[in-house]
Scaffold this motif. Structure first.
Motif, PDB file in Angstrom:
ATOM      1  N   PHE A  21      18.675  -5.875   4.971  1.00  0.00           N
ATOM      2  CA  PHE A  21      19.042  -5.304   3.667  1.00  0.00           C
ATOM      3  C   PHE A  21      18.155  -5.872   2.573  1.00  0.00           C
ATOM      4  CE2 PHE A  21      21.538  -5.592  -0.221  1.00  0.00           C
ATOM      5  CZ  PHE A  21      21.765  -4.234  -0.481  1.00  0.00           C
ATOM      6  N   LEU A  22      17.935  -7.188   2.629  1.00  0.00           N
ATOM      7  CA  LEU A  22      17.078  -7.810   1.623  1.00  0.00           C
ATOM      8  C   LEU A  22      15.661  -7.302   1.730  1.00  0.00           C
ATOM      9  CD1 LEU A  22      18.379 -11.527   1.656  1.00  0.00           C
ATOM     10  CD2 LEU A  22      18.667  -9.795  -0.150  1.00  0.00           C
ATOM     11  N   TYR A  27      11.545  -4.117  -0.614  1.00  0.00           N
ATOM     12  CA  TYR A  27      10.527  -3.041  -0.526  1.00  0.00           C
ATOM     13  C   TYR A  27      10.760  -1.979  -1.595  1.00  0.00           C
ATOM     14  CZ  TYR A  27       8.065   1.015   1.236  1.00  0.00           C
ATOM     15  OH  TYR A  27       7.272   2.118   1.328  1.00  0.00           O
ATOM     16  N   LEU A  28      12.045  -1.618  -1.732  1.00  0.00           N
ATOM     17  CA  LEU A  28      12.341  -0.584  -2.739  1.00  0.00           C
ATOM     18  C   LEU A  28      12.031  -1.081  -4.153  1.00  0.00           C
ATOM     19  CD1 LEU A  28      15.703   0.843  -1.310  1.00  0.00           C
ATOM     20  CD2 LEU A  28      13.431   1.903  -1.268  1.00  0.00           C
ATOM     21  N   PHE A  29      12.491  -2.367  -4.422  1.00  0.00           N
ATOM     22  CA  PHE A  29      12.197  -2.920  -5.756  1.00  0.00           C
ATOM     23  C   PHE A  29      10.700  -3.033  -6.007  1.00  0.00           C
ATOM     24  CE2 PHE A  29      16.577  -5.090  -5.740  1.00  0.00           C
ATOM     25  CZ  PHE A  29      17.120  -4.057  -6.476  1.00  0.00           C
ATOM     26  N   PHE A  30       9.921  -3.389  -4.970  1.00  0.00           N
ATOM     27  CA  PHE A  30       8.458  -3.501  -5.132  1.00  0.00           C
ATOM     28  C   PHE A  30       7.829  -2.146  -5.437  1.00  0.00           C
ATOM     29  CE2 PHE A  30       4.183  -3.566  -3.298  1.00  0.00           C
ATOM     30  CZ  PHE A  30       3.636  -4.575  -4.075  1.00  0.00           C
ATOM     31  N   GLU A  32       9.336   0.417  -6.899  1.00  0.00           N
ATOM     32  CA  GLU A  32       9.688   0.759  -8.265  1.00  0.00           C
ATOM     33  C   GLU A  32       8.853  -0.024  -9.262  1.00  0.00           C
ATOM     34  OE1 GLU A  32      11.548   3.075  -9.495  1.00  0.00           O
ATOM     35  OE2 GLU A  32      11.992   3.827  -7.473  1.00  0.00           O
ATOM     36  N   TYR A  33       8.575  -1.324  -8.894  1.00  0.00           N
ATOM     37  CA  TYR A  33       7.756  -2.149  -9.780  1.00  0.00           C
ATOM     38  C   TYR A  33       6.344  -1.571  -9.901  1.00  0.00           C
ATOM     39  CZ  TYR A  33       4.891  -6.076 -11.285  1.00  0.00           C
ATOM     40  OH  TYR A  33       3.975  -6.863 -11.932  1.00  0.00           O
ATOM     41  N   GLN A  34       5.768  -1.143  -8.738  1.00  0.00           N
ATOM     42  CA  GLN A  34       4.437  -0.539  -8.778  1.00  0.00           C
ATOM     43  C   GLN A  34       4.428   0.739  -9.621  1.00  0.00           C
ATOM     44  OE1 GLN A  34       3.455  -0.057  -4.607  1.00  0.00           O
ATOM     45  NE2 GLN A  34       2.309  -2.020  -4.553  1.00  0.00           N
ATOM     46  N   LYS A  35       5.474   1.574  -9.417  1.00  0.00           N
ATOM     47  CA  LYS A  35       5.536   2.808 -10.215  1.00  0.00           C
ATOM     48  C   LYS A  35       5.675   2.489 -11.711  1.00  0.00           C
ATOM     49  CE  LYS A  35       7.601   5.741  -6.629  1.00  0.00           C
ATOM     50  NZ  LYS A  35       8.763   6.560  -6.267  1.00  0.00           N
ATOM     51  N   ALA A  36       6.560   1.485 -12.009  1.00  0.00           N
ATOM     52  CA  ALA A  36       6.737   1.120 -13.415  1.00  0.00           C
ATOM     53  C   ALA A  36       5.455   0.582 -14.017  1.00  0.00           C
ATOM     54  CB  ALA A  36       7.863   0.084 -13.556  1.00  0.00           C
TER      55      ALA A  36
END
Length: 469
Positions: A21-22, A27-30, A32-36
């Motif tokens: 899960f972590l 991966y998902l947060f990373f 989103e960070y790249q997109k942001a």
């Protein structure tokens, strides 16, 4: 032991689940960070481009302000207010689509070009007038130089005469008392000669002054573009009523037209009045309006009737101004040998004219010619029995008129152009009466015609027979 293994398995499962899960969350947060981060970089790039565009627009706006005369710190409301005032002041006649500084400058430049062209034309006209004045002034200076030369010659002659007199006086003082009488007579002749020459000098000085005044008057006439009056129409016929023998003309109170002014009427197609034949004569009887007057028909020709549009002319009146005249002697209109100067004088004054000078039949000049005198009316030719004083007076008046540039006109031509005609015939009664003045006249001027041999003198029957009685 089994429970411990089960707990261990559960803990392991939970740990693996948490790890997975972590990992997924990381991966998902990373992502989103790249997109942001990408969106932030794109936004920063757009912001930089927008700031660059804003700076470019601001620079262009500041440059435009400087082009139209403003500083970069001036505010748009102030500029707009001043622009509206400029358009109201300098571009009020322009349309809304032309209310801009560029259109204003273009129109002002065109107006300036037109003004420059008009100024150049005016300068050319002024130069032409100055040349004409210079020519007149040169002619006057030439005449003045001639008179000065004559004056110098007279002075030299006077000095010579004085020197001769002094020599004669020295010789006479040495003679005996018998020559005293001769000396006195010679001195009297000399003094008379001096007085004569002094009078000549005074006359020349007076003539120089008159010529200078005449030059000033003619220069003023040239400046005012005054043209000769003998060939310029004074008005037109507006309507004709042949039954009432009345016409209406287009001059009146605003033109300073006086009552009883007479006009000669010419055809509307005539271009040169100096050689044209008149078709009628009229006389003003009533001023109706500013440019309207009623006149009666004095004389006309039914074969060539007056029509609306026919032109009027008289040499003794001009619209809005007075004409000046001078008269010689011998103003005999009807050929009876008597002066009709009072008729000519009344004809001029009743039409608003001014008589500057008049030579009576005794040779006396009343008044004087001036630079304003336009016409000199000449009377009948002198005969062999005319007194010398009268002959000399007329010749002097004609010479004076020629010096001042005054136009001369014969009495008959003046009366013809003024539209004058004699209303009544002069009939003499008594021993000197003319039988033709008492013939029966038919109405309308119709003359009886011969009836042939129908009505002839007849003799009584038998009148030709001889009798003893």
């Amino acid at each position: 032991m089994a429970r411990e293994n089960q707990a261990l398995h559960i803990g392991l499962i939970v740990s693996v689940t948490l790890t997975v899960f972590l990992g997924v969350a990381t991966y998902l947060f990373f992502r989103e960070y790249q997109k942001a981060t990408a969106r932030a970089m794109t936004a920063e790039k757009k912001l930089a481009e927008a700031e660059q565009t804003a700076r470019t627009v601001q620079d262009e706006a500041n440059s435009l302000k400087q082009h139209i005369g403003w500083s970069a710190s001036d505010k748009l409301p102030d500029i707009t207010e001043t622009f509206n005032k400029d358009m109201d002041t300098y571009g009020a006649r322009f349309g809304e689509d032309e209310r801009s500084y560029r259109k204003l400058v273009e129109n002002l430049y065109k107006a300036l070009q037109n003004a420059d062209a008009q100024l150049q034309d005016a300068a050319k006209k002024i130069q032409s007038y100055q040349q004409q004045i210079a020519q007149i002034q040169a002619a006057a200076d030439s005449q003045v130089a001639e008179y000065k030369q004559a004056m110098e010659k007279l002075k030299q002659d006077l000095e010579q005469e004085r020197a001769a007199f002094n020599k004669q006086r020295a010789e006479f003082t040495q003679k005996t008392d018998q020559l005293q009488n001769t000396l006195a007579q010679a001195q009297q002749r000399f003094e008379a000669e001096i007085a004569k020459k002094d009078g000549t000098i005074a006359q020349l000085n007076q003539k120089i002054s008159e010529l200078r005044r005449a030059v000033d008057t003619k220069s003023a006439i040239i400046d005012d573009m005054v043209s000769p009056r003998l060939d310029v129409p004074d008005g037109k016929i507006r309507w004709v009523n042949q039954r009432e023998r009345t016409v209406w003309i287009n001059v009146g109170q605003a033109d300073n037209l006086p009552n009883l002014t007479t006009f000669a009427v010419y055809d509307a197609e005539i271009n040169d009045l100096t050689t044209a034949k008149k078709k009628a004569d009229i006389q003003v009887v009533r001023i109706i309006g500013e440019h309207l007057a009623e006149a009666r028909i004095l004389e006309d020709d039914l074969s060539d009737p007056m029509m609306p549009g026919d032109i009027l002319h008289t040499p003794i009146w001009s619209p809005g101004q007075q004409e000046h005249f001078a008269l010689t002697d011998g103003l005999d209109i009807d050929g009876d040998g008597k002066s009709d100067a009072h008729v000519v004088r009344n004809l001029i004054t009743m039409s608003g004219g001014v008589i500057d000078a008049e030579l009576d039949d005794a040779g006396n000049l009343h008044g004087q010619l001036t630079g304003q005198t336009r016409y000199l009316i000449i009377g009948t030719q002198h005969t062999a029995g005319t007194p010398k004083q009268l002959l000399d007076a007329r010749v002097a008046l004609l010479r004076k008129a020629q010096e001042l540039g005054i136009r001369t006109i014969a009495l008959g031509d003046f009366l013809q152009k003024a539209g004058w005609r004699e209303d009544t015939n002069v009939v003499t009664y008594g021993r000197g009466a003319n039988p033709r003045d008492f013939r029966a006249r038919f109405p309308g001027g119709i003359q009886p015609r011969s009836t042939g041999n129908v009505f002839q003198p007849r003799t009584l029957p038998g009148a030709a027979r001889r009798t003893a009685f």
